[in-house]
Motif scaffolding. Structure first.
Motif, mmCIF file in Angstrom:
data_model
loop_
_atom_site.group_PDB
_atom_site.id
_atom_site.type_symbol
_atom_site.label_atom_id
_atom_site.label_comp_id
_atom_site.label_asym_id
_atom_site.label_seq_id
_atom_site.Cartn_x
_atom_site.Cartn_y
_atom_site.Cartn_z
ATOM 1 N N GLY A 521 -0.728 -2.988 6.579
ATOM 2 C CA GLY A 521 -1.643 -1.384 6.917
ATOM 3 C C GLY A 521 -1.616 -0.555 5.577
ATOM 4 N N THR A 522 -1.944 0.649 5.873
ATOM 5 C CA THR A 522 -1.695 1.398 4.612
ATOM 6 C C THR A 522 -0.522 1.570 4.064
ATOM 7 O OG1 THR A 522 -3.726 2.427 5.799
ATOM 8 C CG2 THR A 522 -2.435 3.764 4.070
ATOM 9 N N GLY A 523 0.554 1.713 4.947
ATOM 10 C CA GLY A 523 2.084 1.626 4.429
ATOM 11 C C GLY A 523 2.353 0.813 3.345
ATOM 12 N N ILE A 524 2.312 -0.707 3.777
ATOM 13 C CA ILE A 524 2.517 -1.623 3.027
ATOM 14 C C ILE A 524 1.755 -1.964 1.933
ATOM 15 C CG2 ILE A 524 2.793 -4.142 2.965
ATOM 16 C CD1 ILE A 524 3.803 -4.220 5.931
ATOM 17 N N HIS A 525 0.517 -1.594 2.030
ATOM 18 C CA HIS A 525 -0.318 -1.695 0.827
ATOM 19 C C HIS A 525 -0.090 -0.637 -0.170
ATOM 20 C CE1 HIS A 525 -4.221 -2.513 -1.136
ATOM 21 N NE2 HIS A 525 -4.392 -1.173 -1.117
ATOM 22 N N ASN A 526 0.346 0.545 0.453
ATOM 23 C CA ASN A 526 0.804 1.603 -0.806
ATOM 24 C C ASN A 526 2.048 1.301 -1.299
ATOM 25 O OD1 ASN A 526 -1.552 3.514 -0.041
ATOM 26 N ND2 ASN A 526 -0.523 4.772 1.170
ATOM 27 N N THR A 527 2.866 0.539 -0.432
ATOM 28 C CA THR A 527 4.315 0.116 -1.185
ATOM 29 C C THR A 527 3.847 -0.901 -2.254
ATOM 30 O OG1 THR A 527 5.400 0.453 1.086
ATOM 31 C CG2 THR A 527 6.319 -1.055 -0.572
ATOM 32 N N GLU A 528 3.225 -1.975 -2.127
ATOM 33 C CA GLU A 528 2.759 -2.635 -3.002
ATOM 34 C C GLU A 528 2.167 -2.061 -4.201
ATOM 35 O OE1 GLU A 528 0.349 -5.331 -0.955
ATOM 36 O OE2 GLU A 528 2.128 -7.044 -0.492
ATOM 37 N N ASN A 529 1.568 -1.139 -4.177
ATOM 38 C CA ASN A 529 0.534 -0.497 -5.230
ATOM 39 C C ASN A 529 1.808 0.463 -6.077
ATOM 40 O OD1 ASN A 529 -1.753 -1.324 -4.566
ATOM 41 N ND2 ASN A 529 -2.400 0.515 -3.392
ATOM 42 N N ARG A 530 2.520 0.870 -5.356
ATOM 43 C CA ARG A 530 3.726 1.863 -6.038
ATOM 44 C C ARG A 530 4.670 0.933 -6.847
ATOM 45 N NH1 ARG A 530 4.318 6.770 -5.233
ATOM 46 N NH2 ARG A 530 3.265 8.024 -3.427
ATOM 47 N N ILE A 531 4.962 -0.286 -6.305
ATOM 48 C CA ILE A 531 5.804 -1.257 -6.924
ATOM 49 C C ILE A 531 4.899 -1.759 -8.240
ATOM 50 C CG2 ILE A 531 6.701 -3.555 -6.883
ATOM 51 C CD1 ILE A 531 8.424 -1.473 -5.465
ATOM 52 N N GLU A 532 3.904 -2.095 -8.074
ATOM 53 C CA GLU A 532 3.080 -2.485 -9.284
ATOM 54 C C GLU A 532 2.683 -1.360 -10.366
ATOM 55 O OE1 GLU A 532 -1.433 -4.207 -10.420
ATOM 56 O OE2 GLU A 532 -0.807 -4.154 -8.181
ATOM 57 N N SER A 533 2.760 -0.046 -9.898
ATOM 58 C CA SER A 533 2.589 1.016 -10.867
ATOM 59 C C SER A 533 3.918 1.149 -11.593
ATOM 60 C CB SER A 533 2.349 2.359 -9.987
ATOM 61 O OG SER A 533 3.473 2.785 -9.199
ATOM 62 N N ILE A 534 5.024 0.722 -11.067
ATOM 63 C CA ILE A 534 6.277 0.917 -12.069
ATOM 64 C C ILE A 534 6.443 -0.334 -12.563
ATOM 65 C CG2 ILE A 534 6.980 3.047 -10.720
ATOM 66 C CD1 ILE A 534 9.014 1.437 -9.026
ATOM 67 N N GLY A 535 5.732 -1.427 -12.492
ATOM 68 C CA GLY A 535 6.160 -2.620 -13.104
ATOM 69 C C GLY A 535 7.155 -3.565 -12.302
ATOM 70 N N GLY A 536 7.256 -3.343 -11.284
ATOM 71 C CA GLY A 536 8.215 -4.071 -10.424
ATOM 72 C C GLY A 536 7.581 -5.205 -9.664
ATOM 73 N N ASP A 537 8.655 -5.937 -8.595
ATOM 74 C CA ASP A 537 7.866 -6.882 -7.879
ATOM 75 C C ASP A 537 8.537 -6.631 -6.455
ATOM 76 O OD1 ASP A 537 6.753 -9.648 -7.545
ATOM 77 O OD2 ASP A 537 8.852 -10.095 -7.318
ATOM 78 N N ILE A 538 7.722 -7.150 -5.484
ATOM 79 C CA ILE A 538 8.342 -6.831 -4.239
ATOM 80 C C ILE A 538 8.210 -8.289 -3.304
ATOM 81 C CG2 ILE A 538 6.286 -5.797 -3.266
ATOM 82 C CD1 ILE A 538 7.779 -4.219 -1.174
ATOM 83 N N THR A 539 9.047 -8.578 -2.411
ATOM 84 C CA THR A 539 8.740 -9.851 -1.819
ATOM 85 C C THR A 539 9.044 -9.701 -0.270
ATOM 86 O OG1 THR A 539 10.803 -10.805 -2.159
ATOM 87 C CG2 THR A 539 9.023 -11.436 -3.681
ATOM 88 N N PHE A 540 8.268 -10.217 0.606
ATOM 89 C CA PHE A 540 8.687 -10.209 2.075
ATOM 90 C C PHE A 540 8.698 -11.605 2.690
ATOM 91 C CE2 PHE A 540 5.823 -6.758 0.890
ATOM 92 C CZ PHE A 540 6.117 -5.875 1.874
ATOM 93 N N GLU A 541 9.771 -11.845 3.258
ATOM 94 C CA GLU A 541 9.996 -13.113 3.908
ATOM 95 C C GLU A 541 10.884 -13.021 5.204
ATOM 96 O OE1 GLU A 541 13.780 -15.072 2.122
ATOM 97 O OE2 GLU A 541 13.291 -13.653 0.502
ATOM 98 N N LYS A 542 10.793 -13.974 6.134
ATOM 99 C CA LYS A 542 11.399 -13.846 7.502
ATOM 100 C C LYS A 542 13.055 -14.063 7.307
ATOM 101 C CE LYS A 542 7.708 -15.961 10.050
ATOM 102 N NZ LYS A 542 7.359 -16.891 10.925
#
Length: 561
Positions: A521-542
């Protein structure tokens, strides 16, 4: 598709036997000819479609004067195919329907071949105009009329391709399994590629790659390579939701192949995919897309007007000069050439005008894109600061019913200051470290425990404030989603820091996220954009024990921070 047109045209041309006496179809089934038809065939072989169309029209009128309905019908079939091949789909249908009036369905093989070619042209033109059910009807008529089995395989493939587009995968597979029996490499590779695609769409567990790659290898060996566009498009679509980088690579290969094959329709299709997958070069690709699309539309409109002009002009001259010899017809072509130059001049003026307007609008369009990007950025900030801020206060009040009025007012004033300064630069705050940990613990309640692990205020040393603030909003977004959707009883936020990276690992024992790519949704999409804007990386796993694990890695020496 062009190859199919060429096969049909060559067949129609080579099947016409020249005879000295023109005979009526009612008296014989032998294919007849006239000087105009022979001249049209010469131009058709040279791929000079305008002159070929012109002489086929003259041939049609000459056949009608002699009472040869089959000759007139054959001329009209060729005219219709030329129109469809040049993008005048309505004109192609009109000519083919007129041809159907003159071609009588007899048991003679030459007549049946002409009739099958006519139905195939009706099917192709109808499909381009999105009349898919009508297109299938014509292809079935072509199958029932065709004499040559290899042509039937082409018609089976065309029907299967349309049914796949309509989502009728089982029916599509039945037709494509017939089409794959073709002994011609070009037709076999086309049917193989389409069959694998239909099987995959019908059953996502099916692996189509062996067939896709086999079809691609066959097409690479073909000197014309006109099937490469289709193979690269199929592979790009297959990897679209699996490997966007690979999907983009195949889209670029499709664009190159389509450029080599001079196929503007496939160039446009490839650019649409590239624009979606390569946002960094959005403007360049979008301008290229606009140029090709506009050029194609101008060319097709020119062809429509040109063919309509031909039919009107030739019919008029035929009535006025029906007794003239072939040399007089040559003069008429010269007159047409002059008319055509005038039309070309008008089209050039229109094109220059359009180009000038686009040039004037270029800066305006760039400004609109800049405004839109600013709006999107502001929307993201409003979502993170205001929406999540309000939700955070609600949770804080709910978990701390004894919270005093002063604390609530201070939180409201803080959120007010943040929302007021959304469009301004961030200024570092001295109490950020305790504020950060208080935000995390505020989500903890008797029903949902949230535990910070290894958190120290010194962890923010050498981390710029804009990165700190982005991480604040990111973690708050994750905890908001945990509160709303996870049904977790226990969650933890663990902090680790070394010389290179700051690592934040979120874990819960909730329901997790099913079909992550579809559920974002919008929340996770914004989260990924923010991580990318500061040069970071985010992963989701079970979480192996149930729930969700989210790991955020921020490089300390990143050029972004």
């Amino acid at each position: 598709m062009k190859r199919i047109f060429i096969i049909i045209i060559l067949f129609l041309i080579t099947s016409c036997k020249k005879e000295n006496n023109i005979q009526n179809i009612n008296n014989t089934s032998a294919l007849t000819t006239n000087p105009f038809l022979e001249k049209a065939k010469v131009f058709r072989k040279k791929n000079i479609s305008d002159s070929a169309f012109y002489y086929f029209n003259l041939a049609k009128n000459s056949f009608l004067e002699k009472g040869d309905s089959l000759g007139a019908g054959r001329s009209l079939v060729n005219m219709g195919i030329i129109q469809t091949e040049n993008g005048d789909f309505l004109g192609g249908i009109e000519s083919s329907l007129e041809a159907d009036k003159y071609i009588k369905q007899k048991k003679d093989s030459n007549v049946l071949r002409t009739l099958a070619a006519n139905y195939n042209n009706l099917g192709i033109a109808s499909n381009y105009l999105k009349y898919q059910d009508k297109s299938i009807e014509y292809y079935i008529k072509a199958i029932n009329t065709a004499v040559d089995q290899e042509n039937k395989y082409i018609y089976y493939n065309n029907i299967g391709d349309i049914l796949t587009t309509q989502g009728k995968y089982e029916e599509a597979i039945n037709y494509l399994e017939k089409a794959i029996l073709s002994k011609k490499n070009k037709d076999y590779s086309m049917a193989l590629n389409n069959l694998a695609k239909a099987k995959y769409l019908f059953n996502k567990n099916y692996n189509p790659l062996p067939e896709f790659n086999r079809a691609l290898e066959i097409r690479k060996k073909d000197t014309v390579n006109d099937g490469l566009n289709s193979s690269f498009e199929t592979l790009s679509t297959y990897y679209l939701n699996k490997d966007k980088s690979l999907s983009l690579d195949f889209a670029k290969k499709m664009l190159q192949a389509a450029t080599n094959n001079k196929s503007p329709d496939d160039q446009i299709l490839a650019l649409q995919r590239i624009i979606t997958l390569d946002p960094k070069n959005y403007l360049t690709n979008f301008q290229k897309f606009n140029f090709i699309n506009d050029s194609l539309q101008i060319a097709r409109n020119n062809n429509k007007n040109q063919f309509a002009f031909f039919r009107y002009d030739v019919d008029k001259k035929n009535k006025e000069y029906q007794n003239l010899k072939l040399r007089d017809a040559e003069k008429e072509v010269q007159i047409f050439r002059q008319y055509f130059l005038v039309i070309a001049l008008i089209i050039a003026i229109i094109f220059i005008t359009i180009w000038y307007r686009r040039r004037q609008l270029k800066l305006k369009q760039e400004k609109e894109i800049e405004v839109k990007n600013t709006q999107l950025e502001m929307s993201k900030k409003v979502h993170d600061v205001v929406a999540n801020g309000l939700y955070h206060m609600m949770i804080d009040v709910q978990n701390n019913p004894e919270m005093d009025k002063t604390k609530i007012l201070n939180d409201i004033e803080k959120m007010y200051e943040e929302s007021r300064d959304i469009s301004h630069e961030n200024i570092a705050e001295k109490d950020f470290a305790p504020r950060f940990i208080n935000m995390i613990t505020s989500y903890s309640s008797e029903e949902q425990r949230v535990l910070p692990v290894s958190y120290k205020e010194s962890i923010w040393e050498n981390i710029p404030y804009n990165t700190q603030l982005e991480l604040y909003y990111i973690i708050r977004e994750i905890l908001v989603n945990m509160k709303k959707h996870s049904k977790a009883k226990l969650a933890s936020v663990k902090f680790e820091k070394n010389d290179k990276n700051l690592i934040i690992r979120y874990t819960d024992n909730g329901v997790g996220i099913a079909n992550l790519e579809q559920q974002k949704g919008t929340g996770i999409h914004n989260t990924e954009n923010r991580i990318e804007s500061i040069g970071g990386d985010i992963t989701f796993e079970k979480n192996p024990t149930g729930g969700l694990i989210i790991e955020i890695t921020i490089p300390i020496q990143s050029k972004y921070v």
